[in-house]
Design a protein around this motif. Structure first.
Motif, PDB file in Angstrom:
ATOM      1  N   GLU A 133       0.789  -1.252   0.020  1.00 31.47           N
ATOM      2  CA  GLU A 133      -0.053   0.048  -0.081  1.00 31.47           C
ATOM      3  C   GLU A 133       1.003   1.546   0.039  1.00 31.47           C
ATOM      4  OE1 GLU A 133      -3.831   1.039   2.524  1.00 31.47           O
ATOM      5  OE2 GLU A 133      -1.957   1.586   3.657  1.00 31.47           O
ATOM      6  N   SER A 134       0.493   2.048  -1.007  1.00 30.85           N
ATOM      7  CA  SER A 134       1.517   3.322  -1.066  1.00 30.85           C
ATOM      8  C   SER A 134       0.934   4.383  -0.411  1.00 30.85           C
ATOM      9  CB  SER A 134       1.638   3.792  -2.788  1.00 30.85           C
ATOM     10  OG  SER A 134       0.456   4.092  -3.100  1.00 30.85           O
ATOM     11  N   GLU A 135       1.601   5.564  -0.225  1.00 31.81           N
ATOM     12  CA  GLU A 135       0.927   6.688   0.394  1.00 31.81           C
ATOM     13  C   GLU A 135      -0.358   7.184  -0.524  1.00 31.81           C
ATOM     14  OE1 GLU A 135       0.438   9.768   2.833  1.00 31.81           O
ATOM     15  OE2 GLU A 135       1.610   8.128   3.240  1.00 31.81           O
ATOM     16  N   GLU A 136      -0.250   6.993  -1.743  1.00 27.36           N
ATOM     17  CA  GLU A 136      -1.356   7.579  -2.516  1.00 27.36           C
ATOM     18  C   GLU A 136      -2.380   6.686  -2.404  1.00 27.36           C
ATOM     19  OE1 GLU A 136      -2.146   8.531  -7.340  1.00 27.36           O
ATOM     20  OE2 GLU A 136      -0.349   7.101  -6.831  1.00 27.36           O
ATOM     21  N   GLN A 137      -2.030   5.351  -2.380  1.00 24.35           N
ATOM     22  CA  GLN A 137      -3.213   4.381  -2.146  1.00 24.35           C
ATOM     23  C   GLN A 137      -3.923   4.680  -0.758  1.00 24.35           C
ATOM     24  OE1 GLN A 137      -1.030   1.040  -2.982  1.00 24.35           O
ATOM     25  NE2 GLN A 137      -2.032   0.623  -5.175  1.00 24.35           N
ATOM     26  N   PHE A 138      -3.153   4.847   0.243  1.00 25.36           N
ATOM     27  CA  PHE A 138      -3.736   5.235   1.594  1.00 25.36           C
ATOM     28  C   PHE A 138      -4.614   6.304   1.388  1.00 25.36           C
ATOM     29  CE2 PHE A 138      -3.060   7.884   5.458  1.00 25.36           C
ATOM     30  CZ  PHE A 138      -3.949   7.388   6.165  1.00 25.36           C
ATOM     31  N   GLU A 139      -3.937   7.616   0.592  1.00 27.79           N
ATOM     32  CA  GLU A 139      -4.930   8.807   0.310  1.00 27.79           C
ATOM     33  C   GLU A 139      -6.121   8.321  -0.085  1.00 27.79           C
ATOM     34  OE1 GLU A 139      -4.691  11.736   1.601  1.00 27.79           O
ATOM     35  OE2 GLU A 139      -2.541  11.071   2.589  1.00 27.79           O
ATOM     36  N   HIS A 140      -6.273   7.441  -0.989  1.00 25.86           N
ATOM     37  CA  HIS A 140      -7.532   7.166  -1.682  1.00 25.86           C
ATOM     38  C   HIS A 140      -8.619   6.531  -0.645  1.00 25.86           C
ATOM     39  CE1 HIS A 140      -5.374   6.354  -5.916  1.00 25.86           C
ATOM     40  NE2 HIS A 140      -5.638   7.602  -5.651  1.00 25.86           N
ATOM     41  N   THR A 141      -7.832   5.831   0.241  1.00 22.99           N
ATOM     42  CA  THR A 141      -8.898   5.619   1.512  1.00 22.99           C
ATOM     43  C   THR A 141      -9.480   6.403   2.387  1.00 22.99           C
ATOM     44  OG1 THR A 141      -7.594   3.437   1.648  1.00 22.99           O
ATOM     45  CG2 THR A 141      -8.994   3.754   3.445  1.00 22.99           C
ATOM     46  N   ARG A 142      -8.717   7.479   2.747  1.00 24.84           N
ATOM     47  CA  ARG A 142      -8.897   8.459   3.460  1.00 24.84           C
ATOM     48  C   ARG A 142      -9.832   9.404   2.530  1.00 24.84           C
ATOM     49  NH1 ARG A 142      -6.449  12.665   6.386  1.00 24.84           N
ATOM     50  NH2 ARG A 142      -4.435  11.762   6.303  1.00 24.84           N
TER      51      ARG A 142
END
Length: 256
Positions: A133-142
């Motif tokens: 899980e990348s930072e960008e993918q984490f941001e998608h969750t947020r």
């Protein structure tokens, strides 16, 4: 038939709440030529005043039965409660998890329920730090959580289960997982409080279901939202006025 017999026996014995639960309640009936909506309709047709809570459902299986499920939820005996785990707001992560659905399909289910039931109580689950899980993918969750604004989010940090493919993948660094988890936890508490504040002042009927962990009694409203009150009797339907909001529950007083 065995479930119906058990529910009927419980209702005749004085029980007022039925919890249908499994690892994926929406999968019910796949091996029987039946379905969850059919079961709900049969239960809701039983005599008496009672409530039914449907447990967690995987979006992959809800997709198959959505129109019929929405119709079954129309019964006043079914709590307007939807526990629909999304796990991630990124399609690539969902594919790696082999969840069997996309973010858009999750959103379509949520929108379908909310368009029919405006006071729907939405609960979801999120896993933070799935391998890769990348930072960008984490941001998608947020971003997904901020868009959907669930009433309740069950957050968990990824933990590798021995023998699974995910256990062989390169993990996200531990401190990073903790940071992401703290960020989402703070966001979810803020959103939960915001949604609950909209209930202050409302008077609704609810069922007294259990004693509170810190005293008082827990009343479940028509959408399963919990209200803590000081007085009441287990198994009674009461009218409650909501007086205060907390991130995960309401406070109220019995008015009749």
């Amino acid at each position: 038939e065995s479930i119906l017999a058990e529910v009927k026996e419980a209702l005749e014995a004085g029980y007022r709440e039925v919890l249908l639960t499994s690892q994926d309640t929406a999968a019910y009936g796949l091996d029987l030529g039946s379905s969850l909506p059919e079961l709900l309709n049969r239960i809701a047709s039983l005599p008496g005043k009672f409530k039914v809570r449907v447990g967690m459902m995987n979006p992959a299986n809800v997709k198959r039965i959505l129109p019929e499920l929405l119709d079954a939820y129309e019964s006043e005996r079914v709590y307007k409660f939807l526990h629909l785990p999304v796990q991630s707001g990124d399609d690539e992560v969902l594919a790696a998890m082999r969840r069997g659905y996309t973010v858009e399909e999750f959103l379509e289910i949520v929108e379908a329920f909310r368009s029919r039931f405006k006071d729907l109580y939405l609960a979801t689950d999120v896993i933070v730090g799935f391998p890769g899980e990348s930072e960008e993918q984490f941001e998608h969750t947020r971003e997904l959580l901020e868009r959907v604004k669930p009433d309740k989010v069950n957050l968990s940090r990824f933990f590798p289960m021995p023998g699974t493919e995910a256990a062989k993948l390169r993990p996200v660094e531990g401190r990073e997982i903790k940071r992401r988890s703290r960020e989402l936890s703070s966001l979810c508490k803020r959103m939960g409080l915001e949604r609950n504040q909209a209930w202050v002042g409302r008077v609704e009927e609810g069922l007294v279901v259990e004693e509170g962990q810190k005293g008082g009694l827990v009343v479940r409203l028509f959408n399963y939202k919990p209200v803590i009150v000081r007085e009441g009797k287990l198994g009674e339907f009461v009218r409650v006025k909501v007086t205060e909001a907390r991130p995960t529950y309401l406070l109220g007083e019995v008015v009749g």
